[in-house]
Design a protein around this motif. Structure first.
Motif, PDB file in Angstrom:
ATOM      1  N   VAL A  37       5.348  13.561  11.259  1.00 20.61           N
ATOM      2  CA  VAL A  37       5.536  12.023  10.155  1.00 20.61           C
ATOM      3  C   VAL A  37       6.802  11.807  10.135  1.00 20.61           C
ATOM      4  CG1 VAL A  37       4.435  11.365   8.531  1.00 20.61           C
ATOM      5  CG2 VAL A  37       3.628  12.999  10.003  1.00 20.61           C
ATOM      6  N   PRO A  38       7.381  10.492   9.969  1.00 19.29           N
ATOM      7  CA  PRO A  38       8.393  10.214   9.655  1.00 19.29           C
ATOM      8  C   PRO A  38       8.534  10.117   8.194  1.00 19.29           C
ATOM      9  CG  PRO A  38       7.806   8.728  11.758  1.00 19.29           C
ATOM     10  CD  PRO A  38       6.702   9.514  11.252  1.00 19.29           C
ATOM     11  N   ALA A  39       9.539   9.816   7.574  1.00 19.15           N
ATOM     12  CA  ALA A  39       9.712  10.114   6.378  1.00 19.15           C
ATOM     13  C   ALA A  39       8.980   8.621   5.809  1.00 19.15           C
ATOM     14  CB  ALA A  39      10.602   9.812   5.495  1.00 19.15           C
ATOM     15  N   GLU A  40       8.629   7.451   6.287  1.00 20.87           N
ATOM     16  CA  GLU A  40       8.506   6.074   5.357  1.00 20.87           C
ATOM     17  C   GLU A  40       6.984   6.466   5.700  1.00 20.87           C
ATOM     18  OE1 GLU A  40       9.991   5.572  10.451  1.00 20.87           O
ATOM     19  OE2 GLU A  40      11.136   6.412   8.231  1.00 20.87           O
ATOM     20  N   ARG A  41       6.518   6.517   6.898  1.00 16.52           N
ATOM     21  CA  ARG A  41       5.300   6.999   7.009  1.00 16.52           C
ATOM     22  C   ARG A  41       4.736   7.902   6.059  1.00 16.52           C
ATOM     23  NH1 ARG A  41       2.691   7.546  12.600  1.00 16.52           N
ATOM     24  NH2 ARG A  41       1.235   7.076  11.369  1.00 16.52           N
ATOM     25  N   ALA A  42       5.291   9.119   5.974  1.00 17.27           N
ATOM     26  CA  ALA A  42       5.318   9.709   4.560  1.00 17.27           C
ATOM     27  C   ALA A  42       4.336   9.107   2.704  1.00 17.27           C
ATOM     28  CB  ALA A  42       6.113  11.347   4.070  1.00 17.27           C
ATOM     29  N   GLU A  43       4.935   8.152   3.358  1.00 15.44           N
ATOM     30  CA  GLU A  43       4.819   7.704   1.819  1.00 15.44           C
ATOM     31  C   GLU A  43       3.325   6.916   2.401  1.00 15.44           C
ATOM     32  OE1 GLU A  43       8.072   5.605   0.439  1.00 15.44           O
ATOM     33  OE2 GLU A  43       9.301   7.047   0.698  1.00 15.44           O
ATOM     34  N   ALA A  44       3.218   6.289   3.104  1.00 14.00           N
ATOM     35  CA  ALA A  44       1.779   5.386   3.442  1.00 14.00           C
ATOM     36  C   ALA A  44       0.327   5.708   2.763  1.00 14.00           C
ATOM     37  CB  ALA A  44       2.104   5.218   4.658  1.00 14.00           C
ATOM     38  N   PRO A  45       0.207   7.269   2.591  1.00 11.34           N
ATOM     39  CA  PRO A  45      -0.981   8.008   2.166  1.00 11.34           C
ATOM     40  C   PRO A  45      -0.817   7.630   0.819  1.00 11.34           C
ATOM     41  CG  PRO A  45      -0.798   9.641   3.570  1.00 11.34           C
ATOM     42  CD  PRO A  45       0.886   8.364   3.781  1.00 11.34           C
ATOM     43  N   ALA A  46       0.111   7.578   0.294  1.00 13.48           N
ATOM     44  CA  ALA A  46       0.606   7.975  -1.455  1.00 13.48           C
ATOM     45  C   ALA A  46      -0.096   6.267  -1.777  1.00 13.48           C
ATOM     46  CB  ALA A  46       1.367   8.062  -1.651  1.00 13.48           C
ATOM     47  N   ILE A  47       0.551   5.299  -0.855  1.00 12.94           N
ATOM     48  CA  ILE A  47       0.023   3.914  -1.332  1.00 12.94           C
ATOM     49  C   ILE A  47      -1.271   3.484  -1.048  1.00 12.94           C
ATOM     50  CG2 ILE A  47       0.484   1.075  -0.329  1.00 12.94           C
ATOM     51  CD1 ILE A  47       3.592   2.559   0.236  1.00 12.94           C
ATOM     52  N   VAL A  48      -2.403   3.863  -0.020  1.00 11.37           N
ATOM     53  CA  VAL A  48      -2.963   3.412   0.658  1.00 11.37           C
ATOM     54  C   VAL A  48      -4.318   3.985  -0.761  1.00 11.37           C
ATOM     55  CG1 VAL A  48      -4.877   4.331   2.001  1.00 11.37           C
ATOM     56  CG2 VAL A  48      -3.444   3.462   3.091  1.00 11.37           C
ATOM     57  N   CYS A  49      -3.845   5.446  -1.290  1.00 12.80           N
ATOM     58  CA  CYS A  49      -4.305   5.832  -2.204  1.00 12.80           C
ATOM     59  C   CYS A  49      -4.644   5.048  -3.238  1.00 12.80           C
ATOM     60  CB  CYS A  49      -3.929   7.580  -2.707  1.00 12.80           C
ATOM     61  SG  CYS A  49      -4.851   8.247  -3.494  1.00 12.80           S
ATOM     62  N   ASN A  50      -3.321   4.487  -4.127  1.00 17.53           N
ATOM     63  CA  ASN A  50      -2.933   3.748  -5.115  1.00 17.53           C
ATOM     64  C   ASN A  50      -3.711   2.618  -5.369  1.00 17.53           C
ATOM     65  OD1 ASN A  50      -1.883   5.673  -6.439  1.00 17.53           O
ATOM     66  ND2 ASN A  50       0.401   4.417  -6.099  1.00 17.53           N
ATOM     67  N   ARG A  51      -3.448   1.899  -3.828  1.00 18.46           N
ATOM     68  CA  ARG A  51      -4.932   0.253  -3.596  1.00 18.46           C
ATOM     69  C   ARG A  51      -6.229   1.031  -3.202  1.00 18.46           C
ATOM     70  NH1 ARG A  51      -3.043  -1.209   1.975  1.00 18.46           N
ATOM     71  NH2 ARG A  51      -1.211  -0.909   0.571  1.00 18.46           N
ATOM     72  N   ARG A  52      -6.690   2.178  -2.648  1.00 17.69           N
ATOM     73  CA  ARG A  52      -8.001   2.052  -3.397  1.00 17.69           C
ATOM     74  C   ARG A  52      -8.759   2.676  -4.461  1.00 17.69           C
ATOM     75  NH1 ARG A  52      -9.034   6.472   1.935  1.00 17.69           N
ATOM     76  NH2 ARG A  52      -8.802   5.133   3.307  1.00 17.69           N
ATOM     77  N   ARG A  53      -7.544   3.249  -5.188  1.00 19.05           N
ATOM     78  CA  ARG A  53      -8.198   3.338  -6.936  1.00 19.05           C
ATOM     79  C   ARG A  53      -7.939   2.259  -7.050  1.00 19.05           C
ATOM     80  NH1 ARG A  53      -5.696   4.138 -11.907  1.00 19.05           N
ATOM     81  NH2 ARG A  53      -6.221   6.122 -13.004  1.00 19.05           N
ATOM     82  N   ALA A  54      -6.751   1.277  -7.424  1.00 14.68           N
ATOM     83  CA  ALA A  54      -6.910  -0.062  -7.641  1.00 14.68           C
ATOM     84  C   ALA A  54      -8.647  -1.214  -7.569  1.00 14.68           C
ATOM     85  CB  ALA A  54      -5.602  -0.906  -7.459  1.00 14.68           C
ATOM     86  N   GLN A  55      -8.395  -0.834  -6.232  1.00 22.85           N
ATOM     87  CA  GLN A  55      -9.640  -1.725  -5.907  1.00 22.85           C
ATOM     88  C   GLN A  55     -11.528  -1.293  -7.008  1.00 22.85           C
ATOM     89  OE1 GLN A  55      -9.654  -4.239  -3.540  1.00 22.85           O
ATOM     90  NE2 GLN A  55     -12.112  -4.155  -4.600  1.00 22.85           N
ATOM     91  N   PHE A  56     -10.617   0.673  -6.579  1.00 21.26           N
ATOM     92  CA  PHE A  56     -12.266   0.899  -7.210  1.00 21.26           C
ATOM     93  C   PHE A  56     -12.582   0.519  -8.455  1.00 21.26           C
ATOM     94  CE2 PHE A  56     -13.789   4.365 -10.015  1.00 21.26           C
ATOM     95  CZ  PHE A  56     -15.323   4.901  -9.393  1.00 21.26           C
ATOM     96  N   LEU A  57     -11.402   0.980  -9.161  1.00 17.54           N
ATOM     97  CA  LEU A  57     -11.188   0.049 -11.585  1.00 17.54           C
ATOM     98  C   LEU A  57     -11.388  -1.046 -10.929  1.00 17.54           C
ATOM     99  CD1 LEU A  57      -7.949   2.422 -11.802  1.00 17.54           C
ATOM    100  CD2 LEU A  57     -10.546   2.886 -12.561  1.00 17.54           C
TER     101      LEU A  57
END
Length: 91
Positions: A37-57
């Motif tokens: 997995v390239p380094a720039e795509r390694a951060e994507a799960p954290a961004i997606v997780c934060n987005r989901r958490r924000a939507q949940f809240l």
């Protein structure tokens, strides 16, 4: 006669299952996973997780506001309990 019936029936493991897929889950997961997995795509799960958490809240706060609107007596009692907790809290 019981032996004749038992011999005619195939063992459970030998019976064909037309709905069963070839390969196990682990094998199919390993085949579809990319090798590196390239380094720039390694951060994507954290961004997606934060987005989901924000939507949940946001949804959670919206649900709490809706509950307060449709149950005013319970909401008032909850506010009174919270105020009592705040008054009795010591720093």
């Amino acid at each position: 006669m019981a032996q004749a019936l038992g011999a005619a029936k195939a063992p459970v493991a030998a019976r064909a299952k037309p709905y069963a897929k070839a390969g196990t889950r682990a094998e199919t997961r390993a085949e579809t996973r990319p090798a590196a997995v390239p380094a720039e795509r390694a951060e994507a799960p954290a961004i997606v997780c934060n987005r989901r958490r924000a939507q949940f809240l946001r949804d959670l706060n919206e649900a709490k506001e809706l509950r307060d609107r449709v149950q005013p007596r319970r909401a008032r009692a909850a506010r009174m309990r919270q105020a009592m907790r705040m008054r009795t809290f010591r720093w």
